[in-house]
Each structure stands twice: as structure tokens, then as C-alpha cells.
Design an enzyme around this catalytic site. Structure first.
Site, PDB file in Angstrom:
ATOM      1  N   GLY A  17      20.668  -6.123  38.208  1.00 26.47           N
ATOM      2  CA  GLY A  17      20.683  -4.676  38.042  1.00 26.47           C
ATOM      3  C   GLY A  17      21.730  -3.997  38.901  1.00 26.47           C
ATOM      4  O   GLY A  17      22.003  -2.815  38.743  1.00 26.47           O
ATOM      5  N   TYR A  39       9.440   1.941  56.583  1.00 26.69           N
ATOM      6  CA  TYR A  39      10.558   2.328  55.728  1.00 26.69           C
ATOM      7  C   TYR A  39      11.054   3.668  56.235  1.00 26.69           C
ATOM      8  O   TYR A  39      10.295   4.636  56.265  1.00 26.69           O
ATOM      9  CB  TYR A  39      10.058   2.420  54.294  1.00 26.69           C
ATOM     10  CG  TYR A  39      11.120   2.593  53.238  1.00 26.69           C
ATOM     11  CD1 TYR A  39      11.594   1.487  52.531  1.00 26.69           C
ATOM     12  CD2 TYR A  39      11.641   3.844  52.926  1.00 26.69           C
ATOM     13  CE1 TYR A  39      12.556   1.629  51.539  1.00 26.69           C
ATOM     14  CE2 TYR A  39      12.604   3.993  51.943  1.00 26.69           C
ATOM     15  CZ  TYR A  39      13.055   2.885  51.246  1.00 26.69           C
ATOM     16  OH  TYR A  39      14.004   3.024  50.255  1.00 26.69           O
ATOM     17  N   PRO A  50      26.663 -13.369  41.509  1.00 25.03           N
ATOM     18  CA  PRO A  50      25.647 -13.100  40.479  1.00 25.03           C
ATOM     19  C   PRO A  50      25.243 -11.624  40.515  1.00 25.03           C
ATOM     20  O   PRO A  50      25.151 -11.033  41.591  1.00 25.03           O
ATOM     21  CB  PRO A  50      24.474 -13.991  40.893  1.00 25.03           C
ATOM     22  CG  PRO A  50      25.000 -14.917  41.938  1.00 25.03           C
ATOM     23  CD  PRO A  50      26.159 -14.223  42.577  1.00 25.03           C
ATOM     24  N   PHE A  51      25.008 -11.046  39.351  1.00 26.24           N
ATOM     25  CA  PHE A  51      24.806  -9.611  39.242  1.00 26.24           C
ATOM     26  C   PHE A  51      23.688  -9.330  38.236  1.00 26.24           C
ATOM     27  O   PHE A  51      23.775  -9.715  37.083  1.00 26.24           O
ATOM     28  CB  PHE A  51      26.122  -8.981  38.761  1.00 26.24           C
ATOM     29  CG  PHE A  51      26.238  -7.495  38.956  1.00 26.24           C
ATOM     30  CD1 PHE A  51      26.908  -6.982  40.053  1.00 26.24           C
ATOM     31  CD2 PHE A  51      25.702  -6.613  38.036  1.00 26.24           C
ATOM     32  CE1 PHE A  51      27.048  -5.605  40.231  1.00 26.24           C
ATOM     33  CE2 PHE A  51      25.825  -5.236  38.210  1.00 26.24           C
ATOM     34  CZ  PHE A  51      26.499  -4.738  39.308  1.00 26.24           C
ATOM     35  N   THR A  99      21.428  -3.238  42.007  1.00 24.52           N
ATOM     36  CA  THR A  99      20.789  -2.207  42.838  1.00 24.52           C
ATOM     37  C   THR A  99      20.729  -2.577  44.312  1.00 24.52           C
ATOM     38  O   THR A  99      20.046  -1.908  45.077  1.00 24.52           O
ATOM     39  CB  THR A  99      19.363  -1.911  42.333  1.00 24.52           C
ATOM     40  OG1 THR A  99      18.600  -3.125  42.416  1.00 24.52           O
ATOM     41  CG2 THR A  99      19.367  -1.435  40.894  1.00 24.52           C
TER      42      THR A  99
END
Lengths: 550, 550
Positions: free
Chosen positions: A136, A465, A133-134, A138
Site C-alpha cells: 500500500g 502513540y 517490495p511495495f 503506507t
């Protein structure tokens, strides 16, 4: 399609085939002083240089799939297939700049509605085709790599035609979206009803509602609007075993919450076709503002106090001293030097930038919340920088991927990774991940910068992050990052007892799959594998993502 | 043990063998006027009247279990076994008042720590014994019924010796409890650290940390402190396949959240032995207050506005006009009549009581939140009753089960059931469940009262909690309620698309298991069954609970 090819093959993110972010020459010089000499890296590969094998899609399968979606929505041409050959991790981008084989799917399918997705899966199950499944595209963790997983062909299911706002229930504040709606389009459709989702991750411009749910995305305003899974009230999935719908109430004690199994399932347990989300009134007023705290420990203590007092701004983002310094460097300009002098005069030895943002119905409403937060920050020793520092962050909030393209063009290795843990472990986790990255990347003439920020804070802990910058090792650019990433993951996943989660909002994909057992146990893996067999008995869904190939 | 027997066999809840709640004679008269003639029901069965079959626990199993927990913690005597023969639903209580066989386990085990629980499960798997985990025994949905599930014997695993606060992390605001710690003890242990959990369901006095997690309990202050699953940061489970630990971070994108599979698993996917919970500072100040809104629609609209504005009090509880009326009736007394006159004078035709409660660090903090809430309520037409109405509710907040004992003694059928749905469906769901109950229970000379309240409100919807009162049908007391419950569940679960969840905070147990497929689909059932097989391959854990016997 050619626009897509530009995005995905040539420049990864930046539209139009040219890097839209230009770094000031002074910034490049200062960066080089810090990390080592920079020079233009491997040129962007020309499309004609990229190897695209023949499609292995059997004609019978192709005919069946065309029957479902229409022949014009079964794409096997070179451009369409190259345009869905993986996500946007540093290694994905690097591979597109280097000679070598790319994970090109055998076909791209463009179903038009949830029913077609369901029938596509049934056809793929019959023909034993792997399905990726695709949305964006990202993923930065190998979550949309067209892997065959032992099947003789793999198709990418591009959900871009599932682009509708299906319904809005303003009383319950719920909206049903098809999975392929992108962030800006979702907001545009909701704004017509005076509503917002408030979900703005850095991938916002491209990523989709289905992708947000499939990966447990967390937006920049997560303190105010929650993580994406907090917004999901219901899901509709296509699976090889049939359609699956979940979510009838805001809360339930009807056994385990299976929505929490669908959310974060990364296409391995079904294809999300519709998502019911909680929405809120469109904010009339926003305010962004910058503060500085002196040092990481003081900074995180202040954010923790805000989180535990329920006083977080909707956007709350604390950079460590290195990230603060490099951000200023990359901006260049005279105001930066002024700011440095101002902070030194205020006795701030290690400035850590704190960006806060509020969204609200009225200026007064925001004012009340802000007053309490600022009072607490003042007591914690924060220096106020004012609105321009906050607005500057807001203006560039989605620019990261474009900036990365510019840095790649300069021959840099640039990548991010993230984790989360409880407050009492946060500093130890940051220290250990930084050390792992620096130790594995340091080399003669190359000195990595490892920056870190907290962008998501909770009562009991926070995210970390990391962004890594250093000159690329042109002799072994892939190995350079593979070793660093492995060292960082081992620092996070620990030996025995993990220090943090292997991902706070990037998901598992193929890249983190080896570390999942350390976090959820071999029993957890066996439970996920059993759930997968229940919905996908022949293992056609996104092979190698989430669960390692067995 | 005899104290336990008193609780569980003779009077269900009320300690000391006598109903602690006495209804004023005037209240009983007024109740009879409303629902039909009352007379003392079936006498409480004497212990010696209750049939207890011989224990079927094989001697070899007994010896193995004694090896693990010590012989003194393997109980096969009549009193111990009778003391764990099910939960506290109306039918559970009724069966103990009537002649007939009770679901008495073959043995009761009292393990002393998580390791012993793990070894007990392994021994039970070897000897193929069904295992029913047992905390406070307060299930009202058949969740702790000692069902054999095709095995030749069933043991109850009473977790009362797992009664420790294992650790506290004040920085991260986390506490690790063993599963058998009861509500008041958990609060006492935390109070020594200046902390609270804030989880106060009606079962608080008896129910345990493990039970709260296993059933997705929601406390009376859920608007302020969250549902129990919102507090759970980590779990430790014993399973026949080994120990399973989950939860390393406040939030994660490392695939599906398997904690959400453990929470709500009702002992069918493992035995919770430790739970890591988020804790908060002990509130220094509390304030309870009563308001009245005119009619259900205005009342729920006001609560919805509060929920969607983030202005709910920590306790927010709206009774419909019937519940308001009956509550006043059961209190009796002259002030009730005064109140009725006061509300009539204010033009309130259908008074719906709204109880609000705030917990906070300072009076000022509470004052600020309260001012906003009261402003919104005034705008919605609420009449303020003052603090005594709120305090009266607080004083009786755990009295429901005791009051039920008193009503049972009067020969009443008295039971509760609950659900939740989105705001736009709330009134329809209430109407349909009420109608289903009234239609199935109405009979010559018997007129059911069906009361309803909202005790848990969310941005997108709310819970509905129904209480039914009517004279018991002594010819067929079990059938009377079985038919009514079935009608109510069918109204909730609907045909095809459910109107609400089959349980908002009572869980599935055996009673709701037939309706689960309607809510999570046959695919959901197959996923749960697959997960169960992965951790409990031979199906020894709590047979028939959560999943119907296959």
C-alpha cells in the site's frame, strides 16, 4: 495511475487531489491559540516541478524483467515512478511539497503471481538490482523508500496484481491471501464466506496483507483479534535463494519459530507473496462507547486492570488529557462545550477519553462481556459518555491521514510516533518522550502540542502513540522534525538499557534502523545480518531498511 | 549426587531407586491379553556394570574452568558424569538397562550465576570444548546427549545452581528467573508473592525454566495459561560471542522477533541464563471434571468448537477410545467395570474421555466459564462423568514417567511422540501416524497398542500425543523402536509437504533434526545455521541438537 499520483505525490493520502477533511474555522482559531499562528504552508508541488532523473535500468535487465512479467508490467514512465517514491511519513509528504530530489525508482514492476515474483528476484539478483517490495505504500518509517544501496539501479516491486484470496479452510478457520490484497478487499472476500480477519489499523484502506505481515501491524481491535503476527499461521516468501514456505501447525516446538523472522522482516529477508491467516466469523453485532477517566494515571490503571483481568473490549483506546482536549477542539461545535461543562460538574479535572468497542455474534454475547468491563470501569471512577462518543470515534477511525493532509495545508508540522513498554515503566516513558519532543520543538512563537494515547494493551504492558502538532518552521522544516524525532528515539532507546521498543507497530524501516542495535544488541544485529546473507547473499532486498547499510 | 544417579541411571525418573508406581496384577493380566505376553525385561544395570571412559578434558581447560566456577564445581568423577549421560527417551532408558557404551561427558560444570556461564562459554570456546546445557535432563528427543561434535571433549553445563527468582514486578506481572529453577520451586517462589506461572507440563517436577524456554514447552493448562513461549517476555543468553539480552516490551514491531529465535533454540544458539516470564495471580479455586464423547470425530469436533468459541477449560484433554480403554485397564478396580456398563447404557459405543480443569479467583468466576463450556458439550452429546474422573486425572498428572518405569520393568517397549496440525488435517494425521506405528511394530505374538490424545487445542488446530505399548523385542530392542519412530516421523513430515509439525512440545533434539528441513525448508536450515555461526562461530554449543552436524 493518475489517481495513484494524486494520492502519493500531491496529497499523500486524500484521494481526488483535494483534502477531504475540512477543519471548522473555529477549530483552526482555537488550535492557533494553543500552538501559535497558522498560515498556509508550502504549496503542494506541481507534478511538473518534481525532478525525475532518467531511469538507470540497463536495457538487458529491462528485457529480462519484461520476459518474466510482460513488457506492459515493466513501467519506467515518470508518473509510475513518481507514484512509488517513498511512503507517507511527515518527511515523505514534506519532501513532495518542497523543491528537491525525490527517491524515484528506476522502474516499477507489476508481477502477476508468486512465481513471477520469484523469477523477478532471480533476475534482479543476476543483474544486481536493488528491489523494494511495495504494497500500500503506507510506511511512515522509510520502509518503502527506493534506495539503491550501492546498486546501480533500484526497482520497486509493486504487488497490486497479487490480489487473490487463494483458499479458505472454514474448519481450521484459515485463509490464504496473496500479499497484495488491501484491507477492505480482504474483508470483502472473506465476508462472502461469513468470515473476517478483524485487522483494522488506521492504514486499513490502503495497506496490504503482505505489508501487515512485513511490518508486524497492530489493528485498532488488537485486544480482540490480536496483532497481525498473531493471525499469521504461514508465509510464502520469494528470496534470491529460492522460495521459502513456513507454517504447518498452529503451534510447534520444532526449533525457533522462523515465521517470527519472516513476520517483521520488512522486505529485507524476502518478499512475502502469500500469507496464511487465522480468520473468525463475521461479527453480527458491534457496539462502541465512550467513557472518561480523570487523569492519565487513573486511566492507565483502569486499562491495566482490564487487560490483566481479560476484560478488555476488542477496541480499547485511552487518550491523555491533551489528546482528548485537542480532539474536541478539532471537532468544534457546541456539544463540545456542553461536554466540558458536564465533566467539570462531575469533578473530572483532566478528562481522558476511553473508547471501547465490542464485536460479537449476538447482542447477548457482547452484553455479557460489556457488563463485566463496565462494572470494573465504574469501580475505577470512570464516567460514561454513552454510545455517541464511541460512534464518533468509529466514524473517524480511518480519517487521521486525511486530517493530516488538511493540517499540512495549514502550515503545520504534524507527525506521529509510537512505542510500547511494560506497565511499571509506562508513565516514565510517556513523560520522557513528551519532554524530549517539547524541548526539541519549542521555539519563540511556536508551542508544540504533544498528545498521547494507549491503543494496544497487554497483560504486561501497553503501547504509547504520540501525535505532535506545531507550526512548521519554514526556514528548516526538515531539520525541525529530524531533531525532534531523534530526541524522541533517544528517550525511548535510552542509553544502554531501552525504556521501550523503538516501534510497537510502525516497524523499523530506514528511520529506526539506527536504534535497533540498542534494542536487540549487536549480537541481534549480527544474527539478522547473517540471516539476510543466507537468503539474500548480494544484498539486493530493500537496502537500508531494517538493517543499516553495512 | 547419588540421588541423581538413582534417578537418571537406575530408574530414569522414579526417585529412591524403586518404581513408585505399582500396577495392579489384574491390570497387568488385562494388558497382556491385549498386547501379548509380558515378562520382566532386562534388569536395571548396576552402576558398576556401566562403562565410563576416562575423562578427556585437558588439564589446561580444567584449570581454566576451575578458575571460573571454582574447582569444586568442575566434576569429573564417575557418578557425576554418569548422572548426565543423556535424557529420558525410551532409548535413553533402554541404553542404561543394556550393556554398551553411554554418552558420558568428560566433565560436569556447575556455574553459580549468569556471569560464570558466560565466562565458561568463553573458556570452552578457547579450548574448543563442546558444551551441553543441562537443566532437568528430561529431554525425550536427545536434546541433552553429551555429543562431542568433532571436538576432543564435551562438558555438561548443569545449571542447577542458577536457582534464584531474580525479581518480581507485580504491576507489570513479570518475574525474572534464573534458568535452573525447577517447576515446583518456581511456583513456590512465586506463591510467596501470590503469583503463579501456571506452567505444568508432565516433566514439571524436574524440568527447569531454562529448559521450558529452550524447548518451547507446553503445559497441561496451556489453554488457560498459554504455551511457555507465550509467557516469555525476555531472555538473557550466554553465547561464545558475548551476552545477549532480548525483550523490552510486551509487543513490538522492531523487526523480526528474535526472542522467538532464542525460545526453542535448545542450547544450540546460546545458553539461557535468565528468563523474564509473565505471571498471574495464584488461583484460589480449581475444578476438574470428566466427560465422555462417543468416538474420536465427535470428540475432536467438540474440542474444536470450544477452542474456536474461546470456551476451552484451562486444561482440556481428549483421549481417543484406545487411550481411554487402556487408562481404565491400568487403573484396574471394580469402578471401571461399572463405568463401562454405565456408558454402554447411555449408548456410548466408543468412549473418549475428556478431562477439563479450570483455575480461577473465585468459584463464581469458574462457574460462569464452566457453565458455557458444559452447555456446548451437552449440545455436542457429551456424557458427564463428574468430578471424580477429573480429580483422578489430576492426581496422576505427573505420574506418567513413573508409570513408564513400572512398564519398562515388565519388559515393555513404551514410548510417546507428538505432533500438531490444523483441524482439517487432524484425523488424517492421526490415522497415518497410527498406521505407521502399528505396521512397523506388529510381529508374531506382539500386538502394539497405539493410544492418542489431544492435550493442546487452538483456534486453528490441535496437538496429537501418541503413546505406544507393546512387548519389547529382546532380540533387537533398540531397532524395534528406531524403525517405529522413523515410520511415524515420515508419516508426519510427509514427502514434500508435511502433514504436521515434527514436534508440538518435545522439541527437535538430535532425534528430530533429520526432519527439520522438511518443515522449515533448506532455506530455513541455512538461516538457522547462519544464526548459529553468528553466535557460535566454532560450533561448540550442543552439537547435533536442532541442526544436524554439518
Amino acid at each position: 495511475m493518475s489517481d495513484l499520483l494524486d494520492h502519493r505525490v500531491r496529497h499523500a493520502w486524500t484521494p481526488g487531489g483535494a483534502a477531504a477533511v475540512h477543519l471548522p474555522p473555529k477549530a483552526v482559531r482555537r488550535l492557533a491559540e494553543r500552538i501559535g499562528p497558522l498560515r498556509a504552508g508550502a504549496a503542494v508541488a506541481r507534478e511538473s516541478d518534481l525532478a525525475v532523473p532518467e531511469s538507470a535500468l540497463p536495457p538487458a535487465a529491462s528485457a529480462d524483467l519484461a520476459e518474466v512479467v510482460g513488457a506492459e508490467h515493466v513501467l519506467t514512465d515518470r508518473v509510475a515512478r513518481l507514484g512509488r517514491c517513498g511512503g507517507l511519513s511527515y518527511l515523505d509528504l514534506l519532501r513532495r511539497r518542497l523543491p528537491g530530489e525525490l527517491p524515484v525508482p528506476d522502474a516499477v514492476l507489476l508481477p502477476g503471481d508468486p512465481e513471477q515474483v520469484q523469477r523477478v528476484l532471480e533476475a534482479c539478483a543476476r543483474h544486481d538490482l536493488a528491489v523494494v517490495p511495495f504494497g500500500g505504500g503506507t510506511s511512515v518509517v522509510g520502509g518503502v523508500t527506493a534506495a539503491r544501496g550501492g546498486k546501480h539501479a533500484v526497482v520497486v516491486l509493486d504487488l497490486r496484481r497479487l490480489n487473490r484470496l487463494v483458499s479458505v479452510d472454514p474448519v481450521s478457520r484459515l485463509a490464504v491471501f496473496q500479499a497484495g490484497v488491501r484491507g477492505p478487499e480482504a474483508e470483502r472476500l472473506l465476508a462472502a464466506h461469513g468470515l473476517t480477519l478483524g485487522h483494522v489499523p488506521q492504514s486499513f484502506e490502503r495497506a496490504t496483507i503482505g505489508g501487515f505481515a512485513a511490518t508486524r501491524s497492530a489493528g485498532q481491535a488488537s485486544a480482540g483479534y490480536g496483532r497481525f503476527e498473531d493471525m499469521v499461521e504461514g508465509v510464502r516468501l520469494a528470496t534470491p535463494r529460492g522460495e521459502w514456505r513456513l507454517g504447518v501447525a498452529p503451534a510447534s516446538a520444532a526449533g525457533p519459530d522462523l515465521r517470527e523472522l519472516a513476520v517483521g522482516s520488512e522486505g529485507a529477508l524476502g518478499v512475502l507473496t502469500e500469507v496464511t491467516v487465522r480468520v473468525r466469523p463475521l461479527p453480527a453485532v458491534e457496539r462502541f462507547e465512550g467513557f472518561v477517566l480523570d487523569g492519565w494515571e487513573r486511566g492507565t490503571a483502569a486499562v491495566r486492570e482490564l487487560a490483566q483481568a481479560g476484560a478488555l473490549a476488542d477496541v480499547t483506546r485511552l487518550s491523555d488529557a491533551d489528546e482528548t482536549e485537542i480532539s474536541l477542539t478539532l471537532k468544534g461545535g457546541g456539544r463540545t462545550a456542553l461536554l466540558r461543562r458536564y465533566l467539570r460538574a462531575r469533578g473530572v479535572a483532566e478528562p481522558c477519553l476511553l473508547v471501547l468497542g465490542w464485536h460479537g455474534g449476538t447482542r447477548r454475547e457482547i452484553g455479557g462481556r460489556r457488563a463485566r468491563t463496565v462494572r470494573m470501569l465504574r469501580a475505577a471512577g470512570a464516567v460514561r459518555l454513552g454510545r455517541s462518543a464511541g460512534e464518533a470515534w468509529r466514524a473517524g477511525r480511518f480519517a487521521g491521514p486525511r486530517q493530516r493532509d488538511a493540517l499540512l495545508d495549514l502550515g503545520l508540522c504534524v507527525e506521529t510516533l509510537e512505542t510500547a513498554t511494560h506497565w511499571s515503566t509506562l508513565s516514565r516513558l510517556r513523560t520522557e518522550v513528551r519532554a524530549a519532543l517539547v524541548d526539541s520543538l519549542r521555539a519563540p512563537g511556536r508551542s508544540p502540542v504533544v498528545m498521547c494515547h494507549v491503543s494496544h494493551a497487554y497483560e504486561t504492558g501497553a503501547s504509547l502513540y504520540f501525535t505532535v502538532l506545531l507550526p512548521r518552521d519554514d526556514a528548516d522544516p526538515v531539520g525541525q522534525w529530524v531533531r525532534a524525532k531523534r530526541a524522541a528515539c533517544q528517550a525511548i532507546a535510552g542509553s544502554g538499557s531501552p525504556l521501550g521498543t523503538i516501534s510497537h507497530h510502525h516497524a523499523v524501516g530506514a528511520d529506526h534502523a539506527p536504534y535497533l542495535a540498542g534494542e536487540i544488541g549487536e549480537i541481534g544485529i549480527s544474527v539478522l545480518a547473517a540471516a539476510k546473507r543466507a537468503v539474500d547473499p548480494t544484498g539486493i532486498l530493500n537496502p537500508g531498511t531494517l538493517l543499516r547499510e553495512q
